[in-house]
Design a protein around this motif. Sequence first.
Motif, PDB file in Angstrom:
ATOM      1  N   LYS A 132       0.792  -1.083  -0.072  1.00  0.00           N
ATOM      2  CA  LYS A 132      -0.075   0.064   0.165  1.00  0.00           C
ATOM      3  C   LYS A 132       0.910   1.269  -0.039  1.00  0.00           C
ATOM      4  O   LYS A 132       0.510   2.390  -0.591  1.00  0.00           O
ATOM      5  N   ALA A 175       0.987   4.107  -3.179  1.00  0.00           N
ATOM      6  CA  ALA A 175       0.581   5.651  -2.563  1.00  0.00           C
ATOM      7  C   ALA A 175       1.486   6.376  -3.050  1.00  0.00           C
ATOM      8  O   ALA A 175       1.474   7.510  -3.862  1.00  0.00           O
ATOM      9  N   PRO A 230      -3.658   9.058  -2.353  1.00  0.00           N
ATOM     10  CA  PRO A 230      -4.120   7.763  -1.629  1.00  0.00           C
ATOM     11  C   PRO A 230      -4.530   6.551  -2.247  1.00  0.00           C
ATOM     12  O   PRO A 230      -5.200   6.861  -3.491  1.00  0.00           O
ATOM     13  N   THR A 231      -4.592   5.411  -1.682  1.00  0.00           N
ATOM     14  CA  THR A 231      -4.671   4.234  -2.384  1.00  0.00           C
ATOM     15  C   THR A 231      -6.388   4.030  -2.344  1.00  0.00           C
ATOM     16  O   THR A 231      -6.919   3.297  -3.309  1.00  0.00           O
ATOM     17  N   SER A 232      -6.761   4.620  -1.474  1.00  0.00           N
ATOM     18  CA  SER A 232      -8.603   4.766  -1.688  1.00  0.00           C
ATOM     19  C   SER A 232      -9.100   5.256  -3.086  1.00  0.00           C
ATOM     20  O   SER A 232      -9.792   4.647  -3.830  1.00  0.00           O
ATOM     21  N   ALA A 250      -7.690   0.622   0.063  1.00  0.00           N
ATOM     22  CA  ALA A 250      -7.353   1.765   0.853  1.00  0.00           C
ATOM     23  C   ALA A 250      -6.535   1.499   2.191  1.00  0.00           C
ATOM     24  O   ALA A 250      -6.477   0.242   2.392  1.00  0.00           O
ATOM     25  N   GLY A 251      -5.776   2.406   2.297  1.00  0.00           N
ATOM     26  CA  GLY A 251      -4.643   2.299   3.546  1.00  0.00           C
ATOM     27  C   GLY A 251      -3.226   2.654   3.349  1.00  0.00           C
ATOM     28  O   GLY A 251      -2.639   2.815   4.159  1.00  0.00           O
ATOM     29  N   ALA A 258      -0.886   6.476   2.271  1.00  0.00           N
ATOM     30  CA  ALA A 258      -1.105   7.737   1.895  1.00  0.00           C
ATOM     31  C   ALA A 258       0.310   8.088   1.356  1.00  0.00           C
ATOM     32  O   ALA A 258       1.362   7.806   2.002  1.00  0.00           O
ATOM     33  N   ASP A 273     -10.570   2.124   5.222  1.00  0.00           N
ATOM     34  CA  ASP A 273     -10.919   3.344   5.607  1.00  0.00           C
ATOM     35  C   ASP A 273     -10.105   3.660   6.810  1.00  0.00           C
ATOM     36  O   ASP A 273      -9.500   4.679   7.062  1.00  0.00           O
ATOM     37  N   ASP A 285      -7.521   1.898   7.997  1.00  0.00           N
ATOM     38  CA  ASP A 285      -6.000   1.758   7.610  1.00  0.00           C
ATOM     39  C   ASP A 285      -5.581   3.281   7.350  1.00  0.00           C
ATOM     40  O   ASP A 285      -4.444   3.762   7.642  1.00  0.00           O
ATOM     41  N   GLU A 286      -6.466   3.786   6.188  1.00  0.00           N
ATOM     42  CA  GLU A 286      -6.076   4.988   5.562  1.00  0.00           C
ATOM     43  C   GLU A 286      -6.108   6.067   6.683  1.00  0.00           C
ATOM     44  O   GLU A 286      -5.258   7.183   6.926  1.00  0.00           O
ATOM     45  N   ARG A 303      -2.909   8.602   7.400  1.00  0.00           N
ATOM     46  CA  ARG A 303      -2.771  10.071   7.360  1.00  0.00           C
ATOM     47  C   ARG A 303      -2.338  10.562   8.576  1.00  0.00           C
ATOM     48  O   ARG A 303      -1.787  11.789   8.610  1.00  0.00           O
TER      49      ARG A 303
END
Length: 186
Positions: free
Chosen positions: A113, A117, A123-125, A147-148, A150, A171, A173-174, A178
């Motif tokens: 991840k 990123a 962001p991976t999301s 997601a997770g 940055a 969510d 994880d991200e 952050r």
Amino acid sequence: MKKASSRTRVVTGGAIVAALALGGFGAYSASATGEETAAAPAAAKVDAKNKNTTRSTHLTIEAATKAAQATLDAAEKENQRVSVAVVDRNGNTIVTLRGDGAGPQSYESAEKKAFTAVSWNAPTSVLAGRLADAPTLKDIPGTLFLAGGAPVTAKGAPIAGIGVAGAPSGDLDEKFARAGVAALGK
């Protein structure tokens, strides 16, 4: 006094010629090496002046560790067991922390991840949402479009990525990733 045979004279003369030739070759080799050595620093100065090289910004190990620990602390505050990875601009792992009780898959997922990123400076999301339009993105080696992750930027350019894996949702994880990025601004 005894005269040397013609065979002895030829062998002795050949040895003298060979010795002189090798001596001359050695002197030539020594002078060539000296010239190359003297020219090398000048060539390096030329490269620096003519913009054949570039500088890039990287996180220090201290900053990467600070970000990883802040990420792990944010997860622990919410009772989540995660792994955190911080990679440099080239995707090389700087530091990885595996939280107490984090699953065995979380370590590698966090690194992927983070790599994803920083590779796309997003962001991976956000990147995961792009798979609908470009499903083959997921086939790129070393990436993980969940997601997770940055990115960490300096002057608008990506310099590192923080990846988190192990929480029950990407969510979360991200959110923790952050928190690591934010810790670098303090």
